[in-house]
Write a protein that holds these residues in place. Sequence first.
Motif, mmCIF file in Angstrom:
data_model
loop_
_atom_site.group_PDB
_atom_site.id
_atom_site.type_symbol
_atom_site.label_atom_id
_atom_site.label_comp_id
_atom_site.label_asym_id
_atom_site.label_seq_id
_atom_site.Cartn_x
_atom_site.Cartn_y
_atom_site.Cartn_z
ATOM 1 N N GLY A 173 0.811 -1.205 0.000
ATOM 2 C CA GLY A 173 0.000 0.000 0.000
ATOM 3 C C GLY A 173 0.846 1.258 0.000
ATOM 4 N N LEU A 174 1.934 1.256 0.778
ATOM 5 C CA LEU A 174 2.838 2.403 0.800
ATOM 6 C C LEU A 174 3.537 2.581 -0.543
ATOM 7 C CD1 LEU A 174 4.416 1.987 4.346
ATOM 8 C CD2 LEU A 174 2.997 3.901 3.572
ATOM 9 N N GLY A 175 3.908 1.475 -1.182
ATOM 10 C CA GLY A 175 4.529 1.558 -2.499
ATOM 11 C C GLY A 175 3.600 2.173 -3.530
ATOM 12 N N LEU A 249 -4.296 -3.040 7.506
ATOM 13 C CA LEU A 249 -4.552 -3.605 6.188
ATOM 14 C C LEU A 249 -5.525 -2.740 5.405
ATOM 15 C CD1 LEU A 249 -3.689 -6.164 4.608
ATOM 16 C CD2 LEU A 249 -5.794 -7.240 5.416
ATOM 17 N N VAL A 250 -6.630 -2.381 6.044
ATOM 18 C CA VAL A 250 -7.666 -1.583 5.366
ATOM 19 C C VAL A 250 -7.150 -0.182 5.039
ATOM 20 C CG1 VAL A 250 -9.917 -0.488 5.669
ATOM 21 C CG2 VAL A 250 -9.598 -2.873 6.333
ATOM 22 N N VAL A 251 -6.496 0.462 6.003
ATOM 23 C CA VAL A 251 -6.051 1.839 5.805
ATOM 24 C C VAL A 251 -5.012 1.946 4.683
ATOM 25 C CG1 VAL A 251 -4.742 3.735 6.847
ATOM 26 C CG2 VAL A 251 -6.592 2.646 8.118
ATOM 27 N N GLY A 256 -3.414 3.180 -0.846
ATOM 28 C CA GLY A 256 -2.755 2.803 -2.092
ATOM 29 C C GLY A 256 -3.741 2.732 -3.243
ATOM 30 N N ALA A 257 -4.928 2.193 -2.974
ATOM 31 C CA ALA A 257 -5.947 2.098 -4.026
ATOM 32 C C ALA A 257 -6.421 3.479 -4.462
ATOM 33 C CB ALA A 257 -7.128 1.281 -3.522
ATOM 34 N N ALA A 258 -6.603 4.376 -3.505
ATOM 35 C CA ALA A 258 -7.052 5.724 -3.846
ATOM 36 C C ALA A 258 -6.064 6.416 -4.787
ATOM 37 C CB ALA A 258 -7.244 6.539 -2.574
ATOM 38 N N ARG A 259 -4.776 6.235 -4.510
ATOM 39 C CA ARG A 259 -3.757 6.851 -5.394
ATOM 40 C C ARG A 259 -3.680 6.115 -6.726
ATOM 41 N NH1 ARG A 259 1.498 9.293 -5.180
ATOM 42 N NH2 ARG A 259 1.659 10.198 -7.271
ATOM 43 N N ALA A 260 -3.771 4.786 -6.691
ATOM 44 C CA ALA A 260 -3.659 4.009 -7.937
ATOM 45 C C ALA A 260 -4.819 4.288 -8.874
ATOM 46 C CB ALA A 260 -3.594 2.519 -7.603
#
Length: 264
Positions: A173-175, A249-251, A256-260
Amino acid sequence: MTRFAIPLAVLCSEWIKLRTARSTYVALIAAFVLGLGTGLLDVLSITGHWATMSAADRADFDPVGDPLSGFQLGELALGALGVLAVSTEYATGMIRSTLIATPRRAVVYTAKALTLGLLALLASQLCAFAAFFLGQLVLRRQHLNVSVTAPHVLRAITFAGLYMAVVTMVGFGLGALIRHTAGAMAAMFALVFLTYPAARAFEGASYLPDHLTLADAATALVTIAPPTGPHAQRIPSFGFACFDLALYLVVFLGLGAARALRDA
């Protein structure tokens, strides 16, 4: 049938990327070496000095937690794998080719997360169980070993592996969020280790920050006896530690999903 064929093709594509990257094997080998090696050194030290250990040190001995002590180092290697699984594509610009082949960014992100998550879960569980059984072989010399069927033992081993898998996905997620390998690695390291001393600064007011750190959650998950001593309040309950895993996990997958999904 087309709707099912496309996700399957994307999953296969992401698996090929993951298994052909040299960094995947380096990270997995490092995780096993650190996870098993550190735990082995720990129990070798205990068995070698058991006769001269003080009563307090003997009371602190945990036949499950000590063999698994290396997993908090092994998690760094798996967290790095999580970062590299997504940041490398952004760093090299290959993500553009991926999105041309599969324009649905949600599908790409989900496929990456599922592929990495399954690999991380399998590798981390193998590492946790291998560390436990290897440690028991050493502890048996001093009759300090414990059976996997003893109360809470199987739970501790399983959640040690689950914890490492969650850290992997936090790195992922951080990546996806930062998209810079060095920056995401630094953020992952800070999140896992530096939040622990930061939380201790607030202990005069509340132990809640301690309970929310990954380091303290890990301690709660892998020990089979309630914490004792003057700082036992730092350690969350087993249920709260499980909440921590779900929260992280959720956060971080959500960030990451929001940025992707926003841009390439």
